[in-house]
Design a protein around this motif. Structure first.
Motif, PDB file in Angstrom:
ATOM      1  N   THR A 138       8.368  13.546  41.412  1.00 19.12           N
ATOM      2  CA  THR A 138       8.014  13.065  42.625  1.00 19.12           C
ATOM      3  C   THR A 138       7.685  11.247  42.637  1.00 19.12           C
ATOM      4  O   THR A 138       7.191  11.050  41.588  1.00 19.12           O
ATOM      5  CB  THR A 138       6.947  13.790  43.129  1.00 19.12           C
ATOM      6  OG1 THR A 138       6.841  13.452  44.531  1.00 19.12           O
ATOM      7  CG2 THR A 138       5.787  13.647  42.489  1.00 19.12           C
ATOM      8  N   THR A 139       7.524  10.700  43.776  1.00 21.87           N
ATOM      9  CA  THR A 139       6.936   9.461  44.093  1.00 21.87           C
ATOM     10  C   THR A 139       5.762   9.709  44.892  1.00 21.87           C
ATOM     11  O   THR A 139       4.986   8.712  45.231  1.00 21.87           O
ATOM     12  CB  THR A 139       7.841   8.440  44.621  1.00 21.87           C
ATOM     13  OG1 THR A 139       8.386   8.847  45.648  1.00 21.87           O
ATOM     14  CG2 THR A 139       9.031   7.974  43.668  1.00 21.87           C
ATOM     15  N   ASP A 140       5.516  10.846  45.092  1.00 22.47           N
ATOM     16  CA  ASP A 140       4.361  11.085  46.066  1.00 22.47           C
ATOM     17  C   ASP A 140       3.416  11.856  45.222  1.00 22.47           C
ATOM     18  O   ASP A 140       3.307  12.792  44.786  1.00 22.47           O
ATOM     19  CB  ASP A 140       4.755  12.063  47.138  1.00 22.47           C
ATOM     20  CG  ASP A 140       3.938  12.574  48.442  1.00 22.47           C
ATOM     21  OD1 ASP A 140       2.853  12.167  48.172  1.00 22.47           O
ATOM     22  OD2 ASP A 140       3.770  13.215  49.386  1.00 22.47           O
ATOM     23  N   PRO A 141       2.103  11.509  45.280  1.00 24.18           N
ATOM     24  CA  PRO A 141       0.913  12.143  44.348  1.00 24.18           C
ATOM     25  C   PRO A 141       0.731  13.426  44.900  1.00 24.18           C
ATOM     26  O   PRO A 141       0.255  14.227  44.164  1.00 24.18           O
ATOM     27  CB  PRO A 141      -0.148  11.189  44.675  1.00 24.18           C
ATOM     28  CG  PRO A 141       0.314   9.781  45.047  1.00 24.18           C
ATOM     29  CD  PRO A 141       1.622  10.136  45.716  1.00 24.18           C
ATOM     30  N   SER A 142       0.950  13.776  46.354  1.00 22.29           N
ATOM     31  CA  SER A 142       0.657  15.211  46.646  1.00 22.29           C
ATOM     32  C   SER A 142       1.829  16.158  46.170  1.00 22.29           C
ATOM     33  O   SER A 142       1.757  17.470  46.585  1.00 22.29           O
ATOM     34  CB  SER A 142       0.596  15.303  48.076  1.00 22.29           C
ATOM     35  OG  SER A 142       1.744  14.731  48.795  1.00 22.29           O
ATOM     36  N   GLY A 143       2.877  15.737  45.642  1.00 26.39           N
ATOM     37  CA  GLY A 143       4.159  16.375  45.367  1.00 26.39           C
ATOM     38  C   GLY A 143       4.274  16.699  43.688  1.00 26.39           C
ATOM     39  O   GLY A 143       3.592  16.222  43.199  1.00 26.39           O
ATOM     40  N   GLY A 144       5.515  17.080  43.140  1.00 26.57           N
ATOM     41  CA  GLY A 144       5.692  17.178  41.894  1.00 26.57           C
ATOM     42  C   GLY A 144       4.896  18.151  41.164  1.00 26.57           C
ATOM     43  O   GLY A 144       4.020  18.999  41.683  1.00 26.57           O
ATOM     44  N   ASN A 145       4.765  18.172  40.031  1.00 27.63           N
ATOM     45  CA  ASN A 145       4.214  18.930  38.871  1.00 27.63           C
ATOM     46  C   ASN A 145       3.210  18.005  37.930  1.00 27.63           C
ATOM     47  O   ASN A 145       3.531  17.266  37.407  1.00 27.63           O
ATOM     48  CB  ASN A 145       5.228  19.600  38.128  1.00 27.63           C
ATOM     49  CG  ASN A 145       4.692  20.876  37.348  1.00 27.63           C
ATOM     50  OD1 ASN A 145       3.348  21.248  37.489  1.00 27.63           O
ATOM     51  ND2 ASN A 145       5.442  21.480  36.547  1.00 27.63           N
ATOM     52  N   PRO A 146       1.917  18.523  38.356  1.00 17.32           N
ATOM     53  CA  PRO A 146       0.982  17.439  37.750  1.00 17.32           C
ATOM     54  C   PRO A 146       0.721  17.944  36.162  1.00 17.32           C
ATOM     55  O   PRO A 146       1.254  18.993  35.902  1.00 17.32           O
ATOM     56  CB  PRO A 146      -0.350  17.989  38.265  1.00 17.32           C
ATOM     57  CG  PRO A 146      -0.004  18.640  39.622  1.00 17.32           C
ATOM     58  CD  PRO A 146       1.299  19.282  39.383  1.00 17.32           C
ATOM     59  N   ALA A 147       0.661  16.760  35.336  1.00 16.71           N
ATOM     60  CA  ALA A 147       0.321  17.170  33.906  1.00 16.71           C
ATOM     61  C   ALA A 147      -0.666  16.203  33.542  1.00 16.71           C
ATOM     62  O   ALA A 147      -1.018  15.213  33.788  1.00 16.71           O
ATOM     63  CB  ALA A 147       1.567  16.882  33.276  1.00 16.71           C
ATOM     64  N   GLY A 148      -1.420  16.862  32.555  1.00 14.27           N
ATOM     65  CA  GLY A 148      -2.480  15.941  31.966  1.00 14.27           C
ATOM     66  C   GLY A 148      -1.854  15.366  30.884  1.00 14.27           C
ATOM     67  O   GLY A 148      -0.832  15.584  30.241  1.00 14.27           O
ATOM     68  N   VAL A 149      -2.082  13.986  30.321  1.00 22.30           N
ATOM     69  CA  VAL A 149      -1.559  13.255  29.309  1.00 22.30           C
ATOM     70  C   VAL A 149      -3.104  12.552  28.465  1.00 22.30           C
ATOM     71  O   VAL A 149      -3.553  12.019  29.027  1.00 22.30           O
ATOM     72  CB  VAL A 149      -0.680  12.226  29.846  1.00 22.30           C
ATOM     73  CG1 VAL A 149      -0.304  11.357  28.752  1.00 22.30           C
ATOM     74  CG2 VAL A 149       0.458  12.668  30.890  1.00 22.30           C
ATOM     75  N   VAL A 150      -2.813  12.858  27.102  1.00 20.07           N
ATOM     76  CA  VAL A 150      -3.793  12.317  26.111  1.00 20.07           C
ATOM     77  C   VAL A 150      -3.023  11.417  25.356  1.00 20.07           C
ATOM     78  O   VAL A 150      -2.069  11.777  24.485  1.00 20.07           O
ATOM     79  CB  VAL A 150      -4.551  13.422  25.588  1.00 20.07           C
ATOM     80  CG1 VAL A 150      -5.475  12.613  24.666  1.00 20.07           C
ATOM     81  CG2 VAL A 150      -5.355  14.290  26.505  1.00 20.07           C
ATOM     82  N   LEU A 151      -3.165  10.096  25.493  1.00 20.07           N
ATOM     83  CA  LEU A 151      -2.398   9.108  24.804  1.00 20.07           C
ATOM     84  C   LEU A 151      -2.849   8.984  23.241  1.00 20.07           C
ATOM     85  O   LEU A 151      -2.140   8.208  22.566  1.00 20.07           O
ATOM     86  CB  LEU A 151      -2.315   7.873  25.463  1.00 20.07           C
ATOM     87  CG  LEU A 151      -1.526   7.907  26.913  1.00 20.07           C
ATOM     88  CD1 LEU A 151      -1.972   6.383  27.529  1.00 20.07           C
ATOM     89  CD2 LEU A 151      -0.359   8.321  26.935  1.00 20.07           C
ATOM     90  N   ASP A 152      -4.168   9.336  23.062  1.00 17.19           N
ATOM     91  CA  ASP A 152      -4.447   9.318  21.520  1.00 17.19           C
ATOM     92  C   ASP A 152      -5.166  10.704  21.166  1.00 17.19           C
ATOM     93  O   ASP A 152      -6.506  10.767  21.350  1.00 17.19           O
ATOM     94  CB  ASP A 152      -5.354   8.118  21.311  1.00 17.19           C
ATOM     95  CG  ASP A 152      -5.876   8.199  19.845  1.00 17.19           C
ATOM     96  OD1 ASP A 152      -5.434   9.018  19.048  1.00 17.19           O
ATOM     97  OD2 ASP A 152      -6.252   7.026  19.299  1.00 17.19           O
ATOM     98  N   ALA A 153      -4.617  11.719  20.774  1.00 16.55           N
ATOM     99  CA  ALA A 153      -4.967  13.023  20.492  1.00 16.55           C
ATOM    100  C   ALA A 153      -5.203  13.055  18.861  1.00 16.55           C
ATOM    101  O   ALA A 153      -5.080  14.471  18.336  1.00 16.55           O
ATOM    102  CB  ALA A 153      -4.403  14.161  21.041  1.00 16.55           C
ATOM    103  N   SER A 154      -5.282  12.142  18.076  1.00 15.63           N
ATOM    104  CA  SER A 154      -5.128  12.033  16.749  1.00 15.63           C
ATOM    105  C   SER A 154      -6.070  12.660  16.010  1.00 15.63           C
ATOM    106  O   SER A 154      -6.167  13.270  14.793  1.00 15.63           O
ATOM    107  CB  SER A 154      -4.894  10.850  16.091  1.00 15.63           C
ATOM    108  OG  SER A 154      -5.824   9.960  16.498  1.00 15.63           O
ATOM    109  N   ALA A 155      -7.208  12.864  16.663  1.00 14.14           N
ATOM    110  CA  ALA A 155      -8.730  13.417  16.108  1.00 14.14           C
ATOM    111  C   ALA A 155      -8.644  14.898  16.536  1.00 14.14           C
ATOM    112  O   ALA A 155      -9.616  15.739  16.063  1.00 14.14           O
ATOM    113  CB  ALA A 155      -9.610  12.893  16.517  1.00 14.14           C
ATOM    114  N   LEU A 156      -7.620  15.581  17.227  1.00 12.44           N
ATOM    115  CA  LEU A 156      -7.963  16.956  17.837  1.00 12.44           C
ATOM    116  C   LEU A 156      -6.922  17.876  16.974  1.00 12.44           C
ATOM    117  O   LEU A 156      -6.022  17.607  16.719  1.00 12.44           O
ATOM    118  CB  LEU A 156      -7.503  17.090  19.158  1.00 12.44           C
ATOM    119  CG  LEU A 156      -8.389  16.051  20.287  1.00 12.44           C
ATOM    120  CD1 LEU A 156      -7.938  16.477  21.821  1.00 12.44           C
ATOM    121  CD2 LEU A 156      -9.818  16.461  20.318  1.00 12.44           C
ATOM    122  N   ASP A 157      -7.573  18.914  16.794  1.00 14.43           N
ATOM    123  CA  ASP A 157      -7.058  20.157  16.172  1.00 14.43           C
ATOM    124  C   ASP A 157      -6.264  20.944  17.272  1.00 14.43           C
ATOM    125  O   ASP A 157      -6.541  20.691  18.608  1.00 14.43           O
ATOM    126  CB  ASP A 157      -7.572  21.007  15.264  1.00 14.43           C
ATOM    127  CG  ASP A 157      -8.744  21.713  15.752  1.00 14.43           C
ATOM    128  OD1 ASP A 157      -8.990  21.660  17.049  1.00 14.43           O
ATOM    129  OD2 ASP A 157      -9.692  22.107  14.932  1.00 14.43           O
TER     130      ASP A 157
END
Length: 296
Positions: free
Chosen positions: A23-42
């Protein structure tokens, strides 16, 4: 830059970004979380972050080579890790492109390597096209179909006989069922626990419910109870699998382009453009992603 760079948990080296895909509308589409550096996480920590975010999936970049534009991704729903997630892939590609520039990107996932191309549109948004792993499909068994219909509270005569039930793969497995009418698709009231049990038994990520609007346009809904989510508003992996299904059944249009409208019945309209190449078993899925405002 996203307007919702949420405070990061202590173990995170970068904040949890929130984007909505297809989507180009913040109220539409499917939300996703994004973590760009998760190298320290198990895995346990990533699952905890995904559960806190609460979206159907959160993508974690666990390794990166920015010079080569290659990254390793893992995906978690609030309940479990999944091998591949299309909308979180698009969201991550857009988030990276906003920071390092548009162009080709390669993601290494548990499902295999996913090549992407990102471009800046005239409106200033970023559009991403992912190329799936090789797709495949097979007819659903009578048991698979019957158990799923019972959980959905559908009858066999609710289905479109021109689009037979199949289990399709485009990084994950999805059961595809085609509703004979748009009204049947719109009326989704299923048994959450029963459908989740059927899906776990057969290893499906979603059940993709579709209705053919025209030879090149489909409406879709994707229940996702195995991820702890009633329904996905946009499912890129299922769209890739669906493209392979149409190709295998000889139902793809001559130009190979299919538009999937998803999320309308949830109030989060999404548009997924699927391109089928008859010479390849891979399918391309295209869409935008935009940041989710902090107030959303």
């Amino acid at each position: 830059m996203t307007t919702d760079d949420a405070p990061a948990p202590t173990a995170l080296r970068s904040p949890v970004l929130r984007y909505t895909a297809f989507t180009t509308d913040p109220s539409g589409g499917n939300p996703a979380g994004v973590v760009l550096d998760a190298s320290a996480l198990d895995a346990e920590a990533m699952l905890a972050v995904a559960a806190e975010v609460g979206y159907s999936e959160t993508a974690f970049v666990t390794a990166s080579d920015p010079d080569a534009r290659r990254y390793t991704l893992r995906y978690f729903s609030p309940l479990a890790e999944v091998d591949f997630c299309g909308h979180a892939t698009v969201a991550t590609a857009v988030a990276l492109s906003e920071r390092v520039g548009v162009g080709p990107i390669v993601f290494t996932t548990a499902a295999g390597e996913i090549a992407l191309d990102t471009v800046a549109t005239a409106a200033g948004a970023v559009e991403a096209t992912l190329t799936s792993v090789p797709t495949r499909t097979r007819p659903a068994t009578a048991e698979e179909q019957g158990a799923t219909l019972a959980a959905l509270r559908w009858r066999a005569d609710d289905l479109d006989p021109a689009l037979p039930p199949h289990v399709a793969f485009g990084g994950n497995h999805h059961l595809i069922l085609a509703a004979g009418t748009r009204e049947r698709l719109a009326d989704l009231d299923y048994d959450f626990g029963e459908l989740a049990a059927v899906m776990r038994r057969h290893g499906w990520t979603t059940v993709q419910l579709v209705h053919r609007l025209s030879p090149s346009r489909y409406a879709a809904r994707d229940p996702f109870p195995v991820g702890g989510v009633v329904e996905d508003p946009a499912t890129g992996a299922a769209a890739a699998a669906f493209g392979g299904y149409l190709r295998d059944l000889g139902l793809a249009p001559a130009d190979g382009r299919i538009v999937v409208d998803q999320g309308e019945d949830m109030g989060r309209p999404s548009v997924l453009t699927v391109t089928v190449d008859p010479a390849s078993r891979r399918v391309r899925v295209t869409g935008h992603a935009v940041p989710v405002p902090a107030s959303a």
